[in-house]
Design a protein around this motif. Structure first.
Motif, mmCIF file in Angstrom:
data_model
loop_
_atom_site.group_PDB
_atom_site.id
_atom_site.type_symbol
_atom_site.label_atom_id
_atom_site.label_comp_id
_atom_site.label_asym_id
_atom_site.label_seq_id
_atom_site.Cartn_x
_atom_site.Cartn_y
_atom_site.Cartn_z
ATOM 1 N N GLU A 1 67.200 27.113 36.520
ATOM 2 C CA GLU A 1 65.827 26.646 36.652
ATOM 3 C C GLU A 1 64.933 27.757 37.158
ATOM 4 O OE1 GLU A 1 65.816 23.218 39.143
ATOM 5 O OE2 GLU A 1 66.383 21.854 37.516
ATOM 6 N N GLY A 2 63.648 27.691 36.763
ATOM 7 C CA GLY A 2 62.663 28.685 37.177
ATOM 8 C C GLY A 2 62.033 28.330 38.504
ATOM 9 N N GLN A 3 60.921 28.997 38.814
ATOM 10 C CA GLN A 3 60.234 28.778 40.075
ATOM 11 C C GLN A 3 59.656 27.361 40.150
ATOM 12 O OE1 GLN A 3 60.097 30.824 42.646
ATOM 13 N NE2 GLN A 3 61.158 32.533 41.639
ATOM 14 N N GLN A 4 59.162 26.895 39.001
ATOM 15 C CA GLN A 4 58.621 25.535 38.961
ATOM 16 C C GLN A 4 59.745 24.544 38.711
ATOM 17 O OE1 GLN A 4 55.538 25.437 36.005
ATOM 18 N NE2 GLN A 4 54.114 26.665 37.228
ATOM 19 N N ALA A 5 59.800 23.511 39.489
ATOM 20 C CA ALA A 5 60.860 22.502 39.371
ATOM 21 C C ALA A 5 60.819 21.858 37.984
ATOM 22 C CB ALA A 5 60.693 21.437 40.455
ATOM 23 N N GLY A 6 61.993 21.728 37.406
ATOM 24 C CA GLY A 6 62.098 21.083 36.107
ATOM 25 C C GLY A 6 61.840 21.994 34.924
#
Length: 434
Positions: A346-351
């Motif tokens: 996963e990236g910095q933004q959730a989801g």
């Protein structure tokens, strides 16, 4: 020479001799024995023999002057080696053994894919023949015209909505949609004052020539631009298929860069962050493309069958590839620490999945920290995976399946990279009792 039927018949017997209409003379290759035969035949009629110690090669881009026993090896930006030299049959014979070699009859030079292995083989042969090597690297063109951006011209035109929607309707991948729309935008902004529908074939050909002569783009970029333009006029507008009278460039065959097992190990060791190391280990151990890595979901990891499922990859194909035991171990450590929900990484933004750009930055930093000077990318890990499997004795058909190659010829490229095991091959001559 004066016109003489008997002399002409003799000249014709010399292989590949030809009459030069422009300069009114005969041209004969300097093959072994040809000069001696000419001297014996003409005898005292031969008034002068001039030996040129310098070889001059001229084309639109460069002028080269080569000494008699000198070999110019020119490394191009297209990852090819151009070899320019005089008549040296032994060197020509050695070059013919290199995969994907080509002879440019117009410019009078040999061309082979660039790799350190091939370069060293050529250097050894030049040294063996007691020739002088001159090595040059093609510089970056200073006068290359850059691609136009929205900040360069007023009223910059974006790609038409119907173009993008047609790509989506035909289920093109996100990467292809991004590529085609960008290429088509470059085309329509080359003619910013023209209505798209009024642009004719002559203007299309003019734009394609601009890409080659001014933008100095690669053959791949040129072919992609042609396809992007044709897509609009043939698929979006529903017009008839057209052939634009400009030669599609033949893609130059190049060999991919590969890291040794020691270099892969060094890259992974300097990557101390658990998540970053898990990403790089997963890509290398499974031979993944970067787009496949960012699109992996937790459910794609099958720890019971020790497999990774790759869904809807290049060519809209699903496949299974290897799940390494060591990769599984670090994935479990990573999972406990970061606790991803849906996407494996996963990236910095959730989801949201991890971005390809972030993975490139991780790999670039690791390579630099490991002291590796080769020109490599994240995709090099995939090439290294295939090459190392081949060197360990894995059948080429299994490698093809793991990589998801539709054509076996794509996978066969790795046989030209590795030389492991050559020292164990016995020449059939050594089996003869002589």
């Amino acid at each position: 020479m004066p016109k003489n039927e008997a002399d002409v018949k003799f000249i014709i017997t010399l292989r590949f001799s030809k009459w030069d209409k422009q300069n009114y003379c005969w041209i004969i290759p300097h093959y072994p024995g040809n000069l001696e035969m000419i001297q014996n035949y003409f005898g005292k009629r031969l008034t002068q023999v001039t030996v040129h110690e310098l070889l001059e090669v001229k084309n639109k881009e460069h002028n080269y002057t080569i000494q008699k026993n000198e070999v110019l090896v020119f490394q191009t930006k297209a990852k090819r080696l151009k070899l320019i030299f005089g008549y040296i049959p032994e060197l020509s014979k050695a070059i013919k053994k290199i995969p994907f070699h080509t002879w440019d009859s117009k410019n009078k030079w040999w061309s082979v894919p660039y790799s350190e292995q091939f370069l060293q083989e050529i250097k050894r042969k030049i040294e063996e023949l007691k020739l002088t090597l001159r090595y040059e690297i093609e510089p970056d063109p200073d006068n290359r015209v850059m691609r136009v951006t929205p900040y360069d011209i007023p009223n910059y035109r974006n790609c038409p909505d119907e173009y993008r929607m047609k790509l989506i309707e035909l289920r093109y991948s996100k990467n292809t949609i991004k590529l085609y729309t960008g290429l088509f935008e470059e085309f329509i902004n080359y003619y910013p004052t023209f209505d798209i529908h009024t642009i004719d074939e002559t203007q299309i050909i003019q734009f394609l020539r601009f890409l080659v002569t001014e933008r100095k783009i690669s053959t791949t970029y040129q072919n992609q631009s042609i396809n992007a333009i044709k897509f609009y006029y043939e698929r979006v507008l529903g017009g008839q298929r057209k052939f634009y009278f400009i030669d599609r460039p033949k893609k130059e065959k190049t060999l991919p860069s590969v890291l040794s097992t020691e270099e892969v190990l060094a890259t992974l060791k300097v990557t101390t962050n658990v998540k970053h190391r898990a990403i790089l280990m997963t890509i290398y151990s499974a031979g993944l493309r970067i787009s496949e890595a960012v699109n992996l979901k937790i459910k794609d990891i099958d720890s019971h069958r020790m497999q990774i499922r790759v869904q809807q990859s290049k060519g809209k194909k699903d496949r299974y590839t290897l799940l390494s035991h060591k990769t599984l171990t670090i994935l479990r450590t990573y999972f406990q620490e970061y606790k991803p929900k849906e996407w494996l990484f996963e990236g910095q933004q959730a989801g949201e999945p991890y971005t390809a750009r972030s993975i490139q930055a991780i790999f670039g930093a690791a390579v630099q920290k490991a002291g590796i000077t080769k020109k490599v990318s994240v995709h090099t890990l995939r090439h290294s995976f295939a090459t190392h499997l081949l060197e360990n004795g894995t059948d080429l058909r299994y490698i093809q399946s793991l990589l998801g190659h539709e054509n076996s010829k794509t996978t066969e490229i790795y046989t030209h990279i590795t030389t492991k095991g050559f020292d164990q091959i016995k020449s059939p001559l050594d089996t003869l009792d002589i």
